[in-house]
Design a protein around this motif. Structure first.
Motif, short mmCIF file in Angstrom:
data_model
loop_
_atom_site.label_atom_id
_atom_site.label_comp_id
_atom_site.label_asym_id
_atom_site.label_seq_id
_atom_site.Cartn_x
_atom_site.Cartn_y
_atom_site.Cartn_z
N UNK A 154 0.81 -1.23 0.00
CA UNK A 154 0.00 0.00 0.00
C UNK A 154 0.84 1.27 0.00
N UNK A 155 1.97 1.24 0.70
CA UNK A 155 2.84 2.42 0.70
C UNK A 155 3.42 2.68 -0.68
N UNK A 156 3.81 1.62 -1.37
CA UNK A 156 4.35 1.78 -2.73
C UNK A 156 3.27 2.29 -3.68
N UNK A 157 2.06 1.76 -3.56
CA UNK A 157 0.96 2.20 -4.42
C UNK A 157 0.67 3.68 -4.19
N UNK A 158 0.56 4.09 -2.94
CA UNK A 158 0.24 5.49 -2.66
C UNK A 158 1.37 6.42 -3.09
N UNK A 159 2.61 5.99 -2.93
CA UNK A 159 3.74 6.82 -3.35
C UNK A 159 3.76 6.99 -4.87
N UNK A 160 3.61 5.93 -5.62
CA UNK A 160 3.61 6.00 -7.08
C UNK A 160 2.44 6.83 -7.58
N UNK A 161 1.26 6.59 -7.04
CA UNK A 161 0.07 7.33 -7.48
C UNK A 161 0.22 8.82 -7.17
N UNK A 162 0.72 9.15 -5.99
CA UNK A 162 0.89 10.55 -5.62
C UNK A 162 1.96 11.23 -6.48
N UNK A 163 3.04 10.53 -6.77
CA UNK A 163 4.07 11.10 -7.64
C UNK A 163 3.54 11.35 -9.05
N UNK A 164 2.78 10.41 -9.57
CA UNK A 164 2.21 10.59 -10.90
C UNK A 164 1.17 11.72 -10.91
N UNK A 165 0.40 11.86 -9.85
CA UNK A 165 -0.58 12.95 -9.77
C UNK A 165 0.13 14.30 -9.67
N UNK A 166 1.22 14.37 -8.92
CA UNK A 166 1.97 15.62 -8.80
C UNK A 166 2.66 15.96 -10.12
N UNK A 167 3.12 14.95 -10.81
CA UNK A 167 3.79 15.17 -12.09
C UNK A 167 2.79 15.63 -13.15
N UNK A 168 1.55 15.20 -13.04
CA UNK A 168 0.53 15.53 -14.03
C UNK A 168 0.28 17.02 -14.09
N UNK A 169 0.04 17.64 -12.96
CA UNK A 169 -0.11 19.08 -12.89
C UNK A 169 -1.43 19.65 -13.38
N UNK A 170 -2.36 18.84 -13.80
CA UNK A 170 -3.66 19.35 -14.24
C UNK A 170 -4.65 19.27 -13.10
N UNK A 171 -5.56 20.22 -13.06
CA UNK A 171 -6.55 20.24 -11.98
C UNK A 171 -7.43 19.00 -11.96
N UNK A 172 -7.76 18.51 -13.14
CA UNK A 172 -8.64 17.35 -13.23
C UNK A 172 -7.86 16.03 -13.36
N UNK A 173 -6.54 16.10 -13.20
CA UNK A 173 -5.64 14.95 -13.30
C UNK A 173 -5.67 14.29 -14.68
N UNK A 174 -6.10 15.05 -15.68
CA UNK A 174 -6.18 14.49 -17.03
C UNK A 174 -7.37 13.55 -17.19
N UNK A 175 -8.33 13.67 -16.30
CA UNK A 175 -9.48 12.78 -16.30
C UNK A 175 -10.35 12.98 -17.54
N UNK A 176 -10.55 14.21 -17.91
CA UNK A 176 -11.32 14.48 -19.13
C UNK A 176 -10.44 14.16 -20.33
#
Length: 178
Positions: A154-176
């Motif tokens: 779980x720690x690895x999953x949350x770290x990877x997901x958070x890093x990818x979300x921070x790297x994305x930089x879009x308000x909607x996380x590129x969801x649209x």
């Protein structure tokens, strides 16, 4: 004079993501079965000598294999966590905190299930046949020394997901997709 344009911030989608998040959590949780099987194949057994009181005492350097078994399981969970975090991020239409929490919960379930199934896959492979005598050398099954190791995934999953979300930089996380 140019007035700043106020963009509306995207809202967190909860209701639409609940059913997919249950699917994500349960699918990730089932990953514990192959992790447990792989650990049962890779973890080294320990050699022990039967002492006068009838208890097995590990031979000098064989006691290190208890640590080896724990680390092998932790590394398997770490690899699975890195893979699952990346794969969950690639679910573009479902990006957000709901699916991330589902991935973390599924990873915790995966670690717990992997620990149970790893011991189950060992089965009677290291069972002692007959009654051992004093001085006999027996083989002890590998075991996971600490249940706290299940938090690695779980720690690895949350770290990877958070890093990818921070790297994305879009308000909607590129969801649209627009």
């Amino acid at each position: 004079m140019v007035l700043p344009v106020r963009r509306e911030r995207p809202k967190v989608v909860v209701k639409a993501d609940l059913l997919p998040s249950v699917t994500v959590a349960s699918t990730i949780g089932m990953a514990g079965i192959p992790i447990g099987w792989l650990w049962a194949r890779l973890a080294p057994p320990r050699q022990a000598v039967i002492t006068r009181d009838g208890t097995p005492t590990p031979i000098d350097l064989e006691s290190w294999h208890a640590f080896d078994a724990l680390v092998i399981f932790a590394l398997l969970l770490l690899g699975a966590g890195l893979f699952v975090g990346t794969l969950t991020w690639l679910l573009r239409e479902r990006r957000g905190p709901v699916v991330m929490l589902a991935a973390v919960a599924g990873s915790l379930l995966s670690g717990w299930l992997g620990m149970l199934m790893g011991n189950a896959f060992l089965g009677d492979e290291y069972a002692v046949s007959g009654r051992p005598e004093i001085g006999d050398v027996i083989t002890l099954a590998p075991e996971i020394g600490s249940p706290w190791v299940i938090i690695v995934q779980p720690l690895a999953v949350s770290l990877v997901y958070a890093l990818l979300a921070a790297w994305n930089g879009r308000d909607d996380l590129g969801r649209r997709l627009a």
